[in-house]
Design a protein around this motif. Structure first.
Motif, PDB file in Angstrom:
ATOM      1  N   GLU A   1       0.826  -1.203   0.000  1.00 56.96           N
ATOM      2  CA  GLU A   1       0.000   0.000   0.000  1.00 56.96           C
ATOM      3  C   GLU A   1       0.863   1.257   0.000  1.00 56.96           C
TER       4      GLU A   1
ATOM      5  N   TYR B   1       2.634   1.713  -3.301  1.00 54.64           N
ATOM      6  CA  TYR B   1       1.696   2.192  -4.317  1.00 54.64           C
ATOM      7  C   TYR B   1       1.597   3.718  -4.283  1.00 54.64           C
TER       8      TYR B   1
ATOM      9  N   LYS C   1       3.154   5.566  -7.592  1.00 55.09           N
ATOM     10  CA  LYS C   1       2.124   5.495  -8.629  1.00 55.09           C
ATOM     11  C   LYS C   1       2.198   6.648  -9.636  1.00 55.09           C
TER      12      LYS C   1
ATOM     13  N   LEU D   1       2.601   0.710 -12.465  1.00 50.33           N
ATOM     14  CA  LEU D   1       2.871  -0.327 -11.468  1.00 50.33           C
ATOM     15  C   LEU D   1       2.124  -1.626 -11.750  1.00 50.33           C
TER      16      LEU D   1
ATOM     17  N   ARG E   1      -5.569  -1.807  -3.689  1.00 53.72           N
ATOM     18  CA  ARG E   1      -5.245  -2.895  -4.623  1.00 53.72           C
ATOM     19  C   ARG E   1      -6.148  -2.890  -5.861  1.00 53.72           C
TER      20      ARG E   1
ATOM     21  N   THR F   1      -4.927  -0.526  -8.926  1.00 54.33           N
ATOM     22  CA  THR F   1      -3.691  -0.789  -9.643  1.00 54.33           C
ATOM     23  C   THR F   1      -3.726  -2.191 -10.241  1.00 54.33           C
TER      24      THR F   1
END
Length: 217
Positions: A20, A23, A27, A32, A51, A54
């Motif tokens: 997390e 990310y 990002k 990703l 989640r 992505t």
């Protein structure tokens, strides 16, 4: 608008909260993809709430063969960050560690390894697992660490003059609001009065890996 480079992030364990945080850290700079082992952890939704925003690939076969999956898909990404490598030394880890060595051999120029347990790469006890991890380590040039202390220690042990290292401070959330909201009885009220300094300690309590006495000093 420039095209983002593809970054594959692989997690061998179950550190989904780190996924997390990675990310949100990356990002905006990279396209990703996360490769995660199949896991029935009921806390996955709360640990990695982004989640669904992505690209996630779940390796549904045995987690002990995830290195083999990396060999097959590694060519599709410009960079590969191994967030947690094959650090276990059980007999069930043997194939994963062997395929990890082949993976490093094939994609050494694009791998960024995040080292969490330095000792398993530097012969803390002689075993075929540690030998293969050490050989894998010496194929790579890019490493990240959770603390500056780990980075400095790694430099004292590595014999590779080409290495590039960095520290990623992305794992330090302030949990006071969460604790207060959930009314954790074990946390005294004075923690929330703004007069106390909170010190977070990463990892397990192990004097061989972290000298916690310096905190008291």
């Amino acid at each position: 608008m420039r095209k983002k480079q593809k970054l594959l992030i692989v997690e061998y364990g179950a550190h989904f909260k780190i996924m997390e945080q990675l990310y949100w850290s990356l990002k905006d700079e990279f396209a990703l993809t996360f490769l995660l082992p199949k896991n029935k952890n009921p806390e996955l939704a709360s640990l990695f709430p982004s989640r669904d925003a992505t690209d996630i690939q779940v390796f549904s076969v045995s987690p002990y063969l995830i290195s083999l999956k990396l060999i097959l898909i590694g060519r599709n990404s410009r960079w590969i960050n191994v967030s947690t490598g094959p650090e276990g030394s059980h007999v069930t880890d043997s194939l994963n560690i062997f395929f990890f060595y082949l993976f490093c051999l094939l994609y050494r120029k694009k791998i960024i390894l995040t080292v969490k347990n330095i000792m398993v790469y530097f012969f803390e006890g002689w075993s075929i697992f540690n030998v293969l991890r050490w050989l894998s380590l010496n194929l790579l040039e890019r490493f990240t660490f959770e603390t500056k202390t780990m980075e400095k220690y790694f430099h004292t042990r590595s014999t590779n003059p080409r290495i590039k290292t960095a520290v990623s401070y992305d794992r330090y959330p302030d949990l006071r609001q969460h604790i207060q909201k959930n009314k954790c009885a074990s946390v005294p009220e004075e923690v929330f009065d703004g007069k106390k300094m909170i010190i977070g300690l990463l990892g397990s309590v192990d004097p061989k890996r972290r000298n916690y006495s310096v905190v008291a000093e």
